[in-house]
Design an enzyme around this catalytic site. Sequence first.
Site, PDB file in Angstrom:
ATOM      1  N   GLU A 450       0.825  -1.220   0.000  1.00  0.00           N
ATOM      2  CA  GLU A 450       0.000   0.000   0.000  1.00  0.00           C
ATOM      3  C   GLU A 450       0.859   1.270   0.000  1.00  0.00           C
ATOM      4  OE1 GLU A 450      -2.963  -0.885  -1.337  1.00  0.00           O
ATOM      5  OE2 GLU A 450      -2.717   1.214  -0.877  1.00  0.00           O
TER       6      GLU A 450
HETATM    7  C1  LIG Z   1       2.321  -9.698   0.116  1.00  0.00           C
HETATM    8  C2  LIG Z   1       2.140  -8.575  -0.837  1.00  0.00           C
HETATM    9  C3  LIG Z   1       0.857  -8.203  -1.218  1.00  0.00           C
HETATM   10  C4  LIG Z   1       0.666  -7.166  -2.137  1.00  0.00           C
HETATM   11  N1  LIG Z   1      -0.607  -6.868  -2.571  1.00  0.00           N
HETATM   12  C5  LIG Z   1      -0.760  -6.019  -3.628  1.00  0.00           C
HETATM   13  C6  LIG Z   1      -2.044  -5.840  -4.246  1.00  0.00           C
HETATM   14  O1  LIG Z   1      -3.041  -6.418  -3.819  1.00  0.00           O
HETATM   15  N2  LIG Z   1      -2.124  -5.029  -5.335  1.00  0.00           N
HETATM   16  C7  LIG Z   1      -1.041  -4.379  -5.839  1.00  0.00           C
HETATM   17  O2  LIG Z   1      -1.186  -3.664  -6.836  1.00  0.00           O
HETATM   18  N3  LIG Z   1       0.182  -4.506  -5.260  1.00  0.00           N
HETATM   19  C8  LIG Z   1       0.342  -5.313  -4.180  1.00  0.00           C
HETATM   20  N4  LIG Z   1       1.579  -5.477  -3.612  1.00  0.00           N
HETATM   21  C9  LIG Z   1       2.703  -4.722  -4.123  1.00  0.00           C
HETATM   22  C10 LIG Z   1       3.184  -3.641  -3.162  1.00  0.00           C
HETATM   23  O3  LIG Z   1       2.265  -2.593  -3.091  1.00  0.00           O
HETATM   24  C11 LIG Z   1       4.590  -3.225  -3.625  1.00  0.00           C
HETATM   25  O4  LIG Z   1       5.463  -4.299  -3.281  1.00  0.00           O
HETATM   26  C12 LIG Z   1       5.053  -1.933  -2.985  1.00  0.00           C
HETATM   27  O5  LIG Z   1       4.278  -0.845  -3.437  1.00  0.00           O
HETATM   28  C13 LIG Z   1       6.535  -1.644  -3.295  1.00  0.00           C
HETATM   29  O6  LIG Z   1       6.825  -1.829  -4.648  1.00  0.00           O
HETATM   30  P1  LIG Z   1       8.037  -2.784  -5.061  1.00  0.00           P
HETATM   31  O7  LIG Z   1       7.909  -4.061  -4.337  1.00  0.00           O
HETATM   32  O8  LIG Z   1       8.094  -2.836  -6.548  1.00  0.00           O
HETATM   33  O9  LIG Z   1       9.314  -2.078  -4.491  1.00  0.00           O
HETATM   34  P2  LIG Z   1      10.121  -0.895  -5.206  1.00  0.00           P
HETATM   35  O10 LIG Z   1       9.176   0.121  -5.713  1.00  0.00           O
HETATM   36  O11 LIG Z   1      11.116  -1.475  -6.129  1.00  0.00           O
HETATM   37  O12 LIG Z   1      10.871  -0.277  -3.949  1.00  0.00           O
HETATM   38  C14 LIG Z   1      12.060  -0.868  -3.388  1.00  0.00           C
HETATM   39  C15 LIG Z   1      12.631   0.112  -2.364  1.00  0.00           C
HETATM   40  O13 LIG Z   1      12.947   1.350  -3.003  1.00  0.00           O
HETATM   41  C16 LIG Z   1      12.264   2.425  -2.381  1.00  0.00           C
HETATM   42  N5  LIG Z   1      11.851   3.374  -3.411  1.00  0.00           N
HETATM   43  C17 LIG Z   1      11.174   3.121  -4.540  1.00  0.00           C
HETATM   44  N6  LIG Z   1      10.968   4.260  -5.229  1.00  0.00           N
HETATM   45  C18 LIG Z   1      11.503   5.266  -4.512  1.00  0.00           C
HETATM   46  C19 LIG Z   1      11.617   6.681  -4.688  1.00  0.00           C
HETATM   47  N7  LIG Z   1      11.097   7.297  -5.726  1.00  0.00           N
HETATM   48  N8  LIG Z   1      12.249   7.385  -3.726  1.00  0.00           N
HETATM   49  C20 LIG Z   1      12.776   6.786  -2.650  1.00  0.00           C
HETATM   50  N9  LIG Z   1      12.692   5.455  -2.432  1.00  0.00           N
HETATM   51  C21 LIG Z   1      12.069   4.701  -3.348  1.00  0.00           C
HETATM   52  C22 LIG Z   1      11.070   1.807  -1.667  1.00  0.00           C
HETATM   53  O14 LIG Z   1      10.634   2.589  -0.561  1.00  0.00           O
HETATM   54  C23 LIG Z   1      11.634   0.449  -1.245  1.00  0.00           C
HETATM   55  O15 LIG Z   1      12.356   0.561  -0.051  1.00  0.00           O
HETATM   56  C24 LIG Z   1       1.785  -6.475  -2.646  1.00  0.00           C
HETATM   57  C25 LIG Z   1       3.071  -6.841  -2.246  1.00  0.00           C
HETATM   58  C26 LIG Z   1       3.261  -7.888  -1.379  1.00  0.00           C
HETATM   59  C27 LIG Z   1       4.664  -8.292  -1.026  1.00  0.00           C
END
Ligand SMILES: Cc1cc2nc3c(=O)[nH]c(=O)nc-3n(C[C@H](O)[C@H](O)[C@H](O)COP(=O)(O)OP(=O)(O)OC[C@H]3O[C@@H](n4cnc5c(N)ncnc54)[C@H](O)[C@@H]3O)c2cc1C
Length: 613
Positions: A450
């Site tokens: 989220e």
């Molecule tokens: C169990 C689980 C359930 C989920 N359920 C859903 C769902 O129902 N629907 C859905 O759409 N998604 C869902 N997600 C996805 C979830 O919302 C994302 O994992 C989350 O938003 C982070 O994206 P990412 O994993 O690609 O990490 P990334 O975006 O790659 O981020 C990796 C790290 O980099 C940091 N970062 C990224 N961009 C920036 C920036 N611009 N500035 C500074 N720091 C940054 C982040 O804070 C994090 O620490 C789920 C994930 C999990 C693991």
Amino acid sequence: MAQAVNRYKADLREIEFVLFEQLKLQELLGKPPFEQWGEEEVRMVLPEVYRFATEVSGPINQIGDQEGCKLVDGHVKTPTGFKEAWKRFNEAGWGGLSVDAAHGGQGAPRTLGSVANELISGSNTSFQMYGGLTIGAAELIMSFGTDEQRHLYVPKMLEGQFGGTMCLTEPHAGSDVGDCNTSAVKNADGTYRIKGTKIFISGGDHDLADNIVHMVLARIEGAPKGTKGLSLFIVPKRWVKPDGTLGDFNDVITASIEHKMGICASSTCVLNFGENDACRGYLCGTLEHQGIAQMFQMMNGARILVGVQGVAAASSAYLNALEYAKERKQGSSIAAMKDPNAPRVPIIQHPDVRRMLLDMKSRVEGIRLLGLTLTSHLDRASVLAKSDPDRAAYHRGQVDLLTPIFKSYATDQGFQVAATAIQTYGGAGFLKDHPAEQYCRDAKIFSIYEGTNHIQALDLVGRKLRQQGGKPALDFFGEVARFIETHASHPRLASGIEELRKAHAAAGQVFGKLMEWGKAGAVDLTSLTANRVLELMAELTVGWLLLEGATIAHERLSELSEGQPDYAFYVGKCHAALFYALNTLPGVSSKVEIIARADRSAVEIPEEAFATV
Ligand SMILES: Cc1cc2nc3c(=O)[nH]c(=O)nc-3n(C[C@H](O)[C@H](O)[C@H](O)COP(=O)(O)OP(=O)(O)OC[C@H]3O[C@@H](n4cnc5c(N)ncnc54)[C@H](O)[C@@H]3O)c2cc1C
């Protein structure tokens, strides 16, 4: 294999205190849109939901953790007991508790809905997610869908015949939702051909419902890049005929499910839309390119819900650790530590165990209060929408301000309290014989999904603090200042109020720094300090709200004598608030000092210097 044993605990007396003695929910009951709800109804619902949590969803929590979800012949199978629990959840109507009555819900205040979510999530986070996402998706269709879409989908979602999801994340588009590649091409019949892969989709497939309604962000051919070019689509797993019966499968393929460290009974799916070029979706409503604004309704609701998940896990982890600390005997009391013949005492008698317990108690009560204060603002805004638009706008401003604060702080604390609960047990806490380790594993995801907690912090410093020229933030600081002025010489709490005064004064200085960096274009400093700004704002809010609760508790104490049942309860509230004020609030000033140093080490260190491996 785990037995079906409930390990969930909740403190309903504490919840009732927050609802009725502190937030005065009764002032809103009986008034539109809550005219069907009185205090008696609210007080009756609490034990009913608690019974569901401890008798239905609680006993399958560890089973769900151990069995997990399985992908069998392309379909997800949920763990033992989940189907029966889903049936009973929907028969009781808990999902639609605070859904607008005009759309078939029970129309209860959001604050009560939030408490129900806490009880169900605390008993079984994975189970609660299926219902939470379904209701969030249904509310999107209620708000933005056409009459036909509402008619076809919403009632079945509220009854649990259809599940719901939110589909934003893609392999290369996580925090940066605007990078979404899923495409939508208009068909001659007005539907859209959807094609793309979404990952990490909670409840993306399961066997609880006959159909699943995916709310999908996709880019219509030719739409601009970034979030502004996204539109929102209703993409059912099975096509729904105009008479409501189910038609063909809609080419939404569950490619795989994730194997996770926690919430193992919540299916987290990779979904391929249109693998065979046969996936169709409806535009939600009639407006193209409004997807991100519309999806924000669901995301804001989900952010509050995730904060509640943090409260729920923390609360039960704490109450279980407390019970263990009263039973487990180890060592002699500190007063008799040199006497080998001294009797062994329960560990709750050791000062450091008491410190951990009071630390957990104050954090659990603080984050719950923060969340319910937020939903209380939502409810007050609804009640005042017509009669007092200015006041309603004030409450909406507080909702906007507090949402990222609650999401982040409650989820960080949820995980930390669960870790402290394990520490309180000692070695036993590391074992699956006790629930704290599952709470800790389950709670880790709350700070990530989220919108990661850093994304929340950026939302706070970049948007919410500046919103309406800073009015909601100024209103908030004004409220805290008035409280400090009124209670500065409180007979019992003055030392805590003094810490609040110092924290309030220090926190005010942060805005100057943020403005200075904003003017200078020093965005790296804003990003480097955002988490700290959010945390100190959260600590100020929680410190204030706990002390406010303690002033009420202190007043009640003067009407009671020591043996009466509520006496210890109110004493506990005063101790928790003072403990938080004296042990956490002093950290606000040091955080402000650290922020003012504008340390750029993290951006200045060359990448190759992080490690030479
Ligand atoms: C169990 C689980 C359930 C989920 N359920 C859903 C769902 O129902 N629907 C859905 O759409 N998604 C869902 N997600 C996805 C979830 O919302 C994302 O994992 C989350 O938003 C982070 O994206 P990412 O994993 O690609 O990490 P990334 O975006 O790659 O981020 C990796 C790290 O980099 C940091 N970062 C990224 N961009 C920036 C920036 N611009 N500035 C500074 N720091 C940054 C982040 O804070 C994090 O620490 C789920 C994930 C999990 C693991």
